[in-house]
Design a protein around this motif. Structure first.
Motif, PDB file in Angstrom:
ATOM      1  N   ASN A 189      -3.022   6.574  -7.006  1.00 39.10           N
ATOM      2  CA  ASN A 189      -3.879   6.988  -8.115  1.00 39.10           C
ATOM      3  C   ASN A 189      -5.137   6.124  -8.238  1.00 39.10           C
ATOM      4  O   ASN A 189      -5.943   6.336  -9.143  1.00 39.10           O
ATOM      5  CB  ASN A 189      -3.111   6.989  -9.442  1.00 39.10           C
ATOM      6  CG  ASN A 189      -2.517   5.633  -9.777  1.00 39.10           C
ATOM      7  OD1 ASN A 189      -2.076   4.901  -8.902  1.00 39.10           O
ATOM      8  ND2 ASN A 189      -2.494   5.300 -11.055  1.00 39.10           N
ATOM      9  N   GLU A 190      -5.343   5.199  -7.307  1.00 39.41           N
ATOM     10  CA  GLU A 190      -6.532   4.343  -7.330  1.00 39.41           C
ATOM     11  C   GLU A 190      -7.559   4.724  -6.262  1.00 39.41           C
ATOM     12  O   GLU A 190      -8.653   4.156  -6.252  1.00 39.41           O
ATOM     13  CB  GLU A 190      -6.133   2.893  -7.102  1.00 39.41           C
ATOM     14  CG  GLU A 190      -5.189   2.315  -8.138  1.00 39.41           C
ATOM     15  CD  GLU A 190      -4.942   0.851  -7.865  1.00 39.41           C
ATOM     16  OE1 GLU A 190      -5.437   0.021  -8.654  1.00 39.41           O
ATOM     17  OE2 GLU A 190      -4.289   0.536  -6.858  1.00 39.41           O
ATOM     18  N   VAL A 191      -7.185   5.608  -5.343  1.00 36.69           N
ATOM     19  CA  VAL A 191      -8.080   5.913  -4.225  1.00 36.69           C
ATOM     20  C   VAL A 191      -8.324   7.413  -4.140  1.00 36.69           C
ATOM     21  O   VAL A 191      -7.576   8.213  -4.700  1.00 36.69           O
ATOM     22  CB  VAL A 191      -7.499   5.405  -2.879  1.00 36.69           C
ATOM     23  CG1 VAL A 191      -7.406   3.887  -2.881  1.00 36.69           C
ATOM     24  CG2 VAL A 191      -6.138   6.041  -2.594  1.00 36.69           C
ATOM     25  N   GLU A 192      -9.357   7.777  -3.422  1.00 31.00           N
ATOM     26  CA  GLU A 192      -9.711   9.195  -3.291  1.00 31.00           C
ATOM     27  C   GLU A 192      -8.750   9.922  -2.362  1.00 31.00           C
ATOM     28  O   GLU A 192      -8.361  11.059  -2.627  1.00 31.00           O
ATOM     29  CB  GLU A 192     -11.142   9.319  -2.771  1.00 31.00           C
ATOM     30  CG  GLU A 192     -11.621  10.753  -2.633  1.00 31.00           C
ATOM     31  CD  GLU A 192     -13.059  10.845  -2.176  1.00 31.00           C
ATOM     32  OE1 GLU A 192     -13.499  11.972  -1.841  1.00 31.00           O
ATOM     33  OE2 GLU A 192     -13.758   9.814  -2.147  1.00 31.00           O
ATOM     34  N   ARG A 193      -8.367   9.255  -1.258  1.00 31.92           N
ATOM     35  CA  ARG A 193      -7.555   9.919  -0.243  1.00 31.92           C
ATOM     36  C   ARG A 193      -6.232   9.191  -0.034  1.00 31.92           C
ATOM     37  O   ARG A 193      -6.186   7.956  -0.012  1.00 31.92           O
ATOM     38  CB  ARG A 193      -8.314   9.995   1.079  1.00 31.92           C
ATOM     39  CG  ARG A 193      -9.603  10.784   1.013  1.00 31.92           C
ATOM     40  CD  ARG A 193     -10.362  10.713   2.330  1.00 31.92           C
ATOM     41  NE  ARG A 193     -10.774   9.342   2.641  1.00 31.92           N
ATOM     42  CZ  ARG A 193     -11.330   8.961   3.784  1.00 31.92           C
ATOM     43  NH1 ARG A 193     -11.531   9.863   4.739  1.00 31.92           N
ATOM     44  NH2 ARG A 193     -11.683   7.705   3.985  1.00 31.92           N
ATOM     45  N   LEU A 230      -6.306   3.186   1.153  1.00 33.35           N
ATOM     46  CA  LEU A 230      -5.385   2.221   0.534  1.00 33.35           C
ATOM     47  C   LEU A 230      -5.522   0.847   1.175  1.00 33.35           C
ATOM     48  O   LEU A 230      -5.509  -0.181   0.475  1.00 33.35           O
ATOM     49  CB  LEU A 230      -3.940   2.715   0.651  1.00 33.35           C
ATOM     50  CG  LEU A 230      -3.549   3.896  -0.233  1.00 33.35           C
ATOM     51  CD1 LEU A 230      -2.205   4.476   0.209  1.00 33.35           C
ATOM     52  CD2 LEU A 230      -3.480   3.479  -1.701  1.00 33.35           C
ATOM     53  N   ILE A 231      -5.644   0.807   2.481  1.00 30.03           N
ATOM     54  CA  ILE A 231      -5.779  -0.486   3.162  1.00 30.03           C
ATOM     55  C   ILE A 231      -7.115  -1.133   2.836  1.00 30.03           C
ATOM     56  O   ILE A 231      -7.190  -2.344   2.580  1.00 30.03           O
ATOM     57  CB  ILE A 231      -5.590  -0.327   4.680  1.00 30.03           C
ATOM     58  CG1 ILE A 231      -4.111  -0.055   4.979  1.00 30.03           C
ATOM     59  CG2 ILE A 231      -6.060  -1.587   5.421  1.00 30.03           C
ATOM     60  CD1 ILE A 231      -3.776   0.057   6.439  1.00 30.03           C
ATOM     61  N   ALA A 251       0.873  -1.175   0.000  1.00 31.61           N
ATOM     62  CA  ALA A 251       0.000   0.000   0.000  1.00 31.61           C
ATOM     63  C   ALA A 251       0.907   1.221   0.000  1.00 31.61           C
ATOM     64  O   ALA A 251       1.662   1.434   0.953  1.00 31.61           O
ATOM     65  CB  ALA A 251      -0.909   0.005   1.220  1.00 31.61           C
ATOM     66  N   THR A 252       0.841   2.011  -1.053  1.00 32.45           N
ATOM     67  CA  THR A 252       1.809   3.095  -1.224  1.00 32.45           C
ATOM     68  C   THR A 252       1.176   4.356  -1.788  1.00 32.45           C
ATOM     69  O   THR A 252       0.200   4.284  -2.546  1.00 32.45           O
ATOM     70  CB  THR A 252       2.964   2.642  -2.150  1.00 32.45           C
ATOM     71  OG1 THR A 252       3.854   3.734  -2.384  1.00 32.45           O
ATOM     72  CG2 THR A 252       2.447   2.142  -3.480  1.00 32.45           C
ATOM     73  N   ASN A 253       1.767   5.492  -1.436  1.00 32.36           N
ATOM     74  CA  ASN A 253       1.342   6.767  -2.002  1.00 32.36           C
ATOM     75  C   ASN A 253       1.920   7.001  -3.386  1.00 32.36           C
ATOM     76  O   ASN A 253       1.665   8.038  -3.995  1.00 32.36           O
ATOM     77  CB  ASN A 253       1.755   7.928  -1.076  1.00 32.36           C
ATOM     78  CG  ASN A 253       0.669   8.290  -0.081  1.00 32.36           C
ATOM     79  OD1 ASN A 253      -0.477   7.866  -0.196  1.00 32.36           O
ATOM     80  ND2 ASN A 253       1.029   9.072   0.915  1.00 32.36           N
ATOM     81  N   ASP A 254       2.714   6.061  -3.898  1.00 29.58           N
ATOM     82  CA  ASP A 254       3.217   6.142  -5.265  1.00 29.58           C
ATOM     83  C   ASP A 254       2.124   5.672  -6.222  1.00 29.58           C
ATOM     84  O   ASP A 254       1.105   5.116  -5.800  1.00 29.58           O
ATOM     85  CB  ASP A 254       4.461   5.267  -5.419  1.00 29.58           C
ATOM     86  CG  ASP A 254       5.385   5.734  -6.527  1.00 29.58           C
ATOM     87  OD1 ASP A 254       4.971   6.581  -7.337  1.00 29.58           O
ATOM     88  OD2 ASP A 254       6.525   5.238  -6.590  1.00 29.58           O
ATOM     89  N   ASP A 255       2.341   5.901  -7.528  1.00 27.61           N
ATOM     90  CA  ASP A 255       1.321   5.473  -8.482  1.00 27.61           C
ATOM     91  C   ASP A 255       1.554   4.027  -8.923  1.00 27.61           C
ATOM     92  O   ASP A 255       2.604   3.433  -8.668  1.00 27.61           O
ATOM     93  CB  ASP A 255       1.230   6.422  -9.686  1.00 27.61           C
ATOM     94  CG  ASP A 255       2.482   6.413 -10.550  1.00 27.61           C
ATOM     95  OD1 ASP A 255       2.977   5.326 -10.906  1.00 27.61           O
ATOM     96  OD2 ASP A 255       2.963   7.503 -10.887  1.00 27.61           O
ATOM     97  N   MET A 256       0.549   3.455  -9.563  1.00 24.23           N
ATOM     98  CA  MET A 256       0.545   2.030  -9.854  1.00 24.23           C
ATOM     99  C   MET A 256       1.648   1.616 -10.817  1.00 24.23           C
ATOM    100  O   MET A 256       2.358   0.632 -10.589  1.00 24.23           O
ATOM    101  CB  MET A 256      -0.829   1.621 -10.415  1.00 24.23           C
ATOM    102  CG  MET A 256      -0.960   0.142 -10.723  1.00 24.23           C
ATOM    103  SD  MET A 256      -0.804  -0.897  -9.245  1.00 24.23           S
ATOM    104  CE  MET A 256      -2.438  -0.684  -8.524  1.00 24.23           C
TER     105      MET A 256
END
Length: 251
Positions: free
Chosen positions: A172-176, A183-184, A144-149
């Motif tokens: 880039n897959e989640v709203e927040r 992410l989790i 689970a990362t704040n980087d993009d896919m």
């Protein structure tokens, strides 16, 4: 049934969710060169003096002493780091903020192309063997990362960690972004598990706070340059020194 030994703590769980940067990948080793390369490309593209270049490097999180704890590159997403850069270009160069975002994102993309992602994919010693051991013991593993896919997939492949990962959740897959639990929640759906059946392993206060917000069974703090021992405490937070301290065994 399989369980985990994390330091002196025994944990029964089914899934292990890892942060990427600073937990699996030795990002503090990589980031100084990455920051300098991004700024150099931006300087080439739009033109500014070396004083502005140093300011932009510090904006991302690099100063004379190295990477700054809790700076944008450490705790922010790629988008948030770019936004900080665009703000500096707006304030000091008068570049409209939206145009600055476009220029910064282009510089980030060009940097990945020119540097290549392989050199950025340096796992911590023992990370690959740790994931392999957990995978073979039957745990479901995720990032689970704040980087993009796209970057995350590529980095995990280059680092030799992808064969042991069952799922990913990226910014880039989640709203927040972190520390929100989005992410989790996403990665748990992909694993087919509830958050309470998983542990969160990370080196940043945002990782641990995200795990707490999502209600994971246990949060494992990996001490490093992003996290001090005194930060983020609680009954479901434990601390280890290295990722290799996560060891599977049978109860």
């Amino acid at each position: 049934m399989p369980a985990l030994r994390c330091g002196s703590k025994i944990i029964e769980c089914e899934g292990v969710i890892f942060d990427k940067d600073g937990t699996l990948i030795d990002s503090f080793k990589i980031w100084p060169d990455l920051i300098k390369a991004r700024v150099k490309i931006l300087q080439r593209e739009i033109g500014f003096d070396n004083e502005m270049a140093r300011l932009l490097e510090k904006t991302m999180g690099l100063n004379e002493g190295g990477i700054i704890r809790r700076s944008p590159i450490v705790v922010g997403s790629r988008e948030q780091t770019a936004a900080a850069m665009a703000t500096m270009l707006f304030v000091y160069r008068g570049i409209p903020w939206d145009a600055g975002m476009e220029k910064v994102n282009r510089a980030f993309d060009l940097c990945d192309q020119e540097m290549g992602l392989a050199c950025q994919a340096q796992p911590f010693p023992g990370a690959q063997q740790t994931l392999k051991n957990l995978f073979e013991a039957g745990f479901k593993l995720a990032v689970a990362t704040n980087d993009d896919m796209e970057r995350t997939y590529a980095l995990m492949e280059y680092a030799g960690l992808a064969p042991y990962l069952h799922a990913y959740a990226c910014r880039n897959e989640v709203e927040r972004a972190k520390p929100a639990p989005d992410l989790i929640y996403l990665v748990c759906r992909r694993l087919g598990l509830d958050a309470g059946q998983c542990i969160m392993v990370g080196d940043s206060p945002l990782d641990i706070q995200m795990g707490m917000n999502a209600g994971v069974y246990m949060n494992v703090r990996v001490l490093g340059r992003a996290l001090c021992k005194e930060e983020i405490t609680g009954s479901n937070v434990i601390t280890i020194n290295y990722i290799t301290n996560i060891i599977p065994f049978l109860l």
